[in-house]
Design a protein around this motif. Structure first.
Motif, PDB file in Angstrom:
ATOM      1  N   LYS A   1       1.071  -1.410   0.052  1.00  0.00           N
ATOM      2  CA  LYS A   1       0.202   0.380  -0.170  1.00  0.00           C
ATOM      3  C   LYS A   1       0.917   1.278   0.109  1.00  0.00           C
ATOM      4  CE  LYS A   1      -3.741  -2.227   2.533  1.00  0.00           C
ATOM      5  NZ  LYS A   1      -4.663  -1.965   3.895  1.00  0.00           N
ATOM      6  N   LYS A   2      -0.232   2.102  -1.069  1.00  0.00           N
ATOM      7  CA  LYS A   2       1.202   3.804  -0.728  1.00  0.00           C
ATOM      8  C   LYS A   2       1.559   4.050   0.366  1.00  0.00           C
ATOM      9  CE  LYS A   2      -0.817   5.545  -5.011  1.00  0.00           C
ATOM     10  NZ  LYS A   2      -2.173   5.881  -5.561  1.00  0.00           N
ATOM     11  N   GLY A   3       2.506   4.812   0.864  1.00  0.00           N
ATOM     12  CA  GLY A   3       3.072   5.361   2.177  1.00  0.00           C
ATOM     13  C   GLY A   3       3.154   4.083   3.077  1.00  0.00           C
ATOM     14  N   LYS A   4       3.555   2.767   3.032  1.00  0.00           N
ATOM     15  CA  LYS A   4       3.696   2.166   4.493  1.00  0.00           C
ATOM     16  C   LYS A   4       5.105   1.087   3.762  1.00  0.00           C
ATOM     17  CE  LYS A   4      -0.233   1.866   5.694  1.00  0.00           C
ATOM     18  NZ  LYS A   4      -0.192   2.471   7.374  1.00  0.00           N
ATOM     19  N   ARG A   5       5.507   0.680   4.586  1.00  0.00           N
ATOM     20  CA  ARG A   5       6.891   0.054   4.648  1.00  0.00           C
ATOM     21  C   ARG A   5       7.616  -1.405   3.812  1.00  0.00           C
ATOM     22  NH1 ARG A   5       9.780   2.419  10.335  1.00  0.00           N
ATOM     23  NH2 ARG A   5       9.606   4.937   9.545  1.00  0.00           N
ATOM     24  N   ALA A   6       8.325  -1.281   3.650  1.00  0.00           N
ATOM     25  CA  ALA A   6       8.989  -2.741   2.847  1.00  0.00           C
ATOM     26  C   ALA A   6      10.595  -2.982   4.387  1.00  0.00           C
ATOM     27  CB  ALA A   6       9.005  -3.283   1.570  1.00  0.00           C
ATOM     28  N   VAL A   7      10.863  -3.794   4.377  1.00  0.00           N
ATOM     29  CA  VAL A   7      11.954  -4.170   4.849  1.00  0.00           C
ATOM     30  C   VAL A   7      12.535  -5.221   4.548  1.00  0.00           C
ATOM     31  CG1 VAL A   7      13.838  -5.076   6.886  1.00  0.00           C
ATOM     32  CG2 VAL A   7      11.872  -3.159   7.256  1.00  0.00           C
ATOM     33  N   PHE A   8      13.846  -4.595   3.537  1.00  0.00           N
ATOM     34  CA  PHE A   8      14.446  -5.932   2.759  1.00  0.00           C
ATOM     35  C   PHE A   8      16.107  -6.046   2.569  1.00  0.00           C
ATOM     36  CE2 PHE A   8      15.808  -7.424  -1.600  1.00  0.00           C
ATOM     37  CZ  PHE A   8      14.669  -8.047  -2.130  1.00  0.00           C
ATOM     38  N   ILE A   9      16.166  -7.411   3.500  1.00  0.00           N
ATOM     39  CA  ILE A   9      17.579  -7.792   3.403  1.00  0.00           C
ATOM     40  C   ILE A   9      19.040  -8.156   2.380  1.00  0.00           C
ATOM     41  CG2 ILE A   9      19.177  -8.876   4.759  1.00  0.00           C
ATOM     42  CD1 ILE A   9      16.266  -9.586   6.924  1.00  0.00           C
ATOM     43  N   SER A  10      19.715  -7.678   2.552  1.00  0.00           N
ATOM     44  CA  SER A  10      20.527  -8.202   1.010  1.00  0.00           C
ATOM     45  C   SER A  10      22.285  -8.243   1.143  1.00  0.00           C
ATOM     46  CB  SER A  10      20.763  -7.182  -0.213  1.00  0.00           C
ATOM     47  OG  SER A  10      20.510  -7.730  -0.995  1.00  0.00           O
ATOM     48  N   GLU A  11      22.700  -9.008   1.102  1.00  0.00           N
ATOM     49  CA  GLU A  11      24.269  -8.764   0.668  1.00  0.00           C
ATOM     50  C   GLU A  11      24.887  -7.285  -0.024  1.00  0.00           C
ATOM     51  OE1 GLU A  11      26.007 -12.610  -0.677  1.00  0.00           O
ATOM     52  OE2 GLU A  11      26.766 -12.872   1.560  1.00  0.00           O
ATOM     53  N   ARG A  12      24.521  -6.999  -0.978  1.00  0.00           N
ATOM     54  CA  ARG A  12      24.411  -6.016  -1.575  1.00  0.00           C
ATOM     55  C   ARG A  12      23.805  -5.103  -1.556  1.00  0.00           C
ATOM     56  NH1 ARG A  12      24.041  -7.807  -7.876  1.00  0.00           N
ATOM     57  NH2 ARG A  12      25.180  -9.695  -6.966  1.00  0.00           N
ATOM     58  N   LYS A  13      24.556  -3.726  -1.657  1.00  0.00           N
ATOM     59  CA  LYS A  13      23.480  -2.181  -1.941  1.00  0.00           C
ATOM     60  C   LYS A  13      21.974  -2.627  -3.060  1.00  0.00           C
ATOM     61  CE  LYS A  13      27.163   0.934  -0.901  1.00  0.00           C
ATOM     62  NZ  LYS A  13      28.053   1.875  -0.779  1.00  0.00           N
ATOM     63  N   ILE A  14      20.572  -1.783  -2.264  1.00  0.00           N
ATOM     64  CA  ILE A  14      19.518  -2.479  -3.567  1.00  0.00           C
ATOM     65  C   ILE A  14      19.257  -1.231  -3.514  1.00  0.00           C
ATOM     66  CG2 ILE A  14      19.422  -4.671  -2.602  1.00  0.00           C
ATOM     67  CD1 ILE A  14      16.992  -2.421  -1.179  1.00  0.00           C
ATOM     68  N   GLU A  15      19.993   0.295  -2.892  1.00  0.00           N
ATOM     69  CA  GLU A  15      19.489   1.678  -2.613  1.00  0.00           C
ATOM     70  C   GLU A  15      18.475   1.852  -4.676  1.00  0.00           C
ATOM     71  OE1 GLU A  15      21.790   0.586  -1.359  1.00  0.00           O
ATOM     72  OE2 GLU A  15      21.417   1.816   0.984  1.00  0.00           O
ATOM     73  N   ASP A  16      19.515   1.556  -5.177  1.00  0.00           N
ATOM     74  CA  ASP A  16      19.384   1.435  -6.692  1.00  0.00           C
ATOM     75  C   ASP A  16      17.897   1.347  -7.483  1.00  0.00           C
ATOM     76  OD1 ASP A  16      21.516   4.069  -6.509  1.00  0.00           O
ATOM     77  OD2 ASP A  16      22.567   3.010  -8.117  1.00  0.00           O
ATOM     78  N   ILE A  17      18.350   0.104  -7.220  1.00  0.00           N
ATOM     79  CA  ILE A  17      16.836  -0.998  -7.708  1.00  0.00           C
ATOM     80  C   ILE A  17      15.628  -0.735  -7.008  1.00  0.00           C
ATOM     81  CG2 ILE A  17      15.969  -3.380  -7.874  1.00  0.00           C
ATOM     82  CD1 ILE A  17      19.232  -3.758  -7.871  1.00  0.00           C
ATOM     83  N   ALA A  18      16.179  -0.505  -5.810  1.00  0.00           N
ATOM     84  CA  ALA A  18      14.419   0.126  -4.907  1.00  0.00           C
ATOM     85  C   ALA A  18      14.032   1.247  -5.960  1.00  0.00           C
ATOM     86  CB  ALA A  18      14.806   0.025  -3.529  1.00  0.00           C
ATOM     87  N   GLU A  19      14.936   2.344  -5.847  1.00  0.00           N
ATOM     88  CA  GLU A  19      14.075   3.724  -6.042  1.00  0.00           C
ATOM     89  C   GLU A  19      13.906   3.619  -7.901  1.00  0.00           C
ATOM     90  OE1 GLU A  19      17.661   6.174  -5.524  1.00  0.00           O
ATOM     91  OE2 GLU A  19      17.229   6.142  -3.359  1.00  0.00           O
TER      92      GLU A  19
END
Length: 338
Positions: A291-309
């Motif tokens: 849903k809009k405005g809600k959170r996802a907590v994602f665990i990874s071994e590598r940086k995922i900021e660019d993919i997430a954005e």
């Protein structure tokens, strides 16, 4: 009124983040008064005792919640002055404990406990270390001392009893219950929490125990069967799906929180053609079902900021958790743009 969270030392940033997220989830009217190493002090406008007890049932990376009676310097005389000026009437029994946060103080805690105890003994109170009516506590952190009494404590032993190898179905490499609960709290679920890589359901169990409806998916049937065993064992309200995380069988904007620990290539079956495809595809699908405005907590071994954005998320927090010399978890807290 000021409330202090005596945070656990197992992680530098997650405990405070969990405490703040829990306050927000409970819709508590608060503001941060002090954010110290190992201690978070908030100013609370709501009913303090009820709020503290509600928090103690959810938190995992806090030891105690304290009503703050005074904040002063960290020298022995500063501490005694803060205690002497505290506005509290004590007619019953008491105990005193002084704790150094990460050995940041040189104060002799045993001597300090006796000197503080002497103040209340002279006022006519009686010490009882086993079953006191009020448990005073002093936290020494940096150049501050926080003096108060315990109003609620977190049952950390319950998390120990839920360690993965004590559950009906065990599979190596999963999150410890305290970490899983903290991440669930940081995600701020309201009704449903979804884990598209649910594995043995460690995250879903922790969500269910605090009354959240758990939804899980996985591409390994063996793990789904194990997840069912574990969820049934703890009597969790859940739904499980055999599905590819890059092609989820959920409607758009149907869940209000996601917490997940994908396999990221470690001895686990990955249906995607590559790890990059898995990260891109799953984050895109998580964005779709959240849903809009809600959170996802994602665990990874590598940086995922660019993919997430690129998927449409805003990165609001990042935490690092070193598991062992060859594995550091990167925990990204994402928010779907409203």
């Amino acid at each position: 009124m000021l409330i202090a969270f005596e945070l656990s030392g197992e992680h530098d940033t997650i405990p405070a983040s969990e405490a703040i997220a829990c306050l927000e989830s409970l819709h508590v009217d608060f503001k941060i008064h002090l954010k110290l190493d190992g201690c978070l002090v908030i100013e609370l406008k709501d009913e303090a005792y009820r709020t503290a007890h509600a928090l103690s049932k959810r938190l995992s990376m806090t030891h105690h919640l304290m009503i703050v009676l005074g904040i002063g310097g960290a020298t022995e005389e500063d501490i005694l002055d803060t205690v002497s000026r505290a506005d509290i009437r004590l007619d019953g029994t008491y105990s005193v404990r002084v704790r150094r946060i990460k050995d940041c103080s040189k104060v002799d805690t045993g001597s300090m406990e006796r000197r503080i105890g002497g103040i209340y003994y002279q006022r006519g109170a009686c010490a009882d270390l086993k079953n006191p009516e009020i448990a005073f506590r002093v936290l020494l952190t940096g150049d501050k001392s926080i003096f108060g009494y315990i109003v609620a404590s977190v049952d950390r032993g319950a998390f120990e009893a839920r360690k993965p190898h004590y559950k009906p179905f065990f599979y190596p490499g999963v999150l410890m219950p305290r970490v899983a609960r903290a991440l669930v709290n940081i995600a701020k679920p309201e009704e449903y929490l979804f884990d598209p890589f649910c594995g043995t359901a460690g995250i879903l169990v922790e969500a269910g125990i605090i009354g959240i409806k758990a939804i899980g998916g996985d591409v390994q049937r063996k793990l789904l069967l194990g997840a069912k065993m574990n969820l049934d064992y703890y009597d969790i309200d859940y739904s499980l799906m055999y599905q590819d995380a890059c092609r989820m069988a959920l409607c758009d904007e149907s869940v209000d929180a996601v917490v997940t620990d994908p396999p990221y290539g470690r001895s686990a079956a990955i249906k995607a053609e590559s790890l990059d495809d898995l990260l891109t595809g799953s984050l895109s699908e998580i964005h779709r079902v959240l849903k809009k405005g809600k959170r996802a907590v994602f665990i990874s071994e590598r940086k995922i900021e660019d993919i997430a954005e690129k998927a449409g998320f805003r990165v609001i927090e990042s935490h690092l958790q070193r598991v062992h010399k060859s594995l550091t978890r990167r925990i990204s807290v994402l928010e779907k743009n409203g």
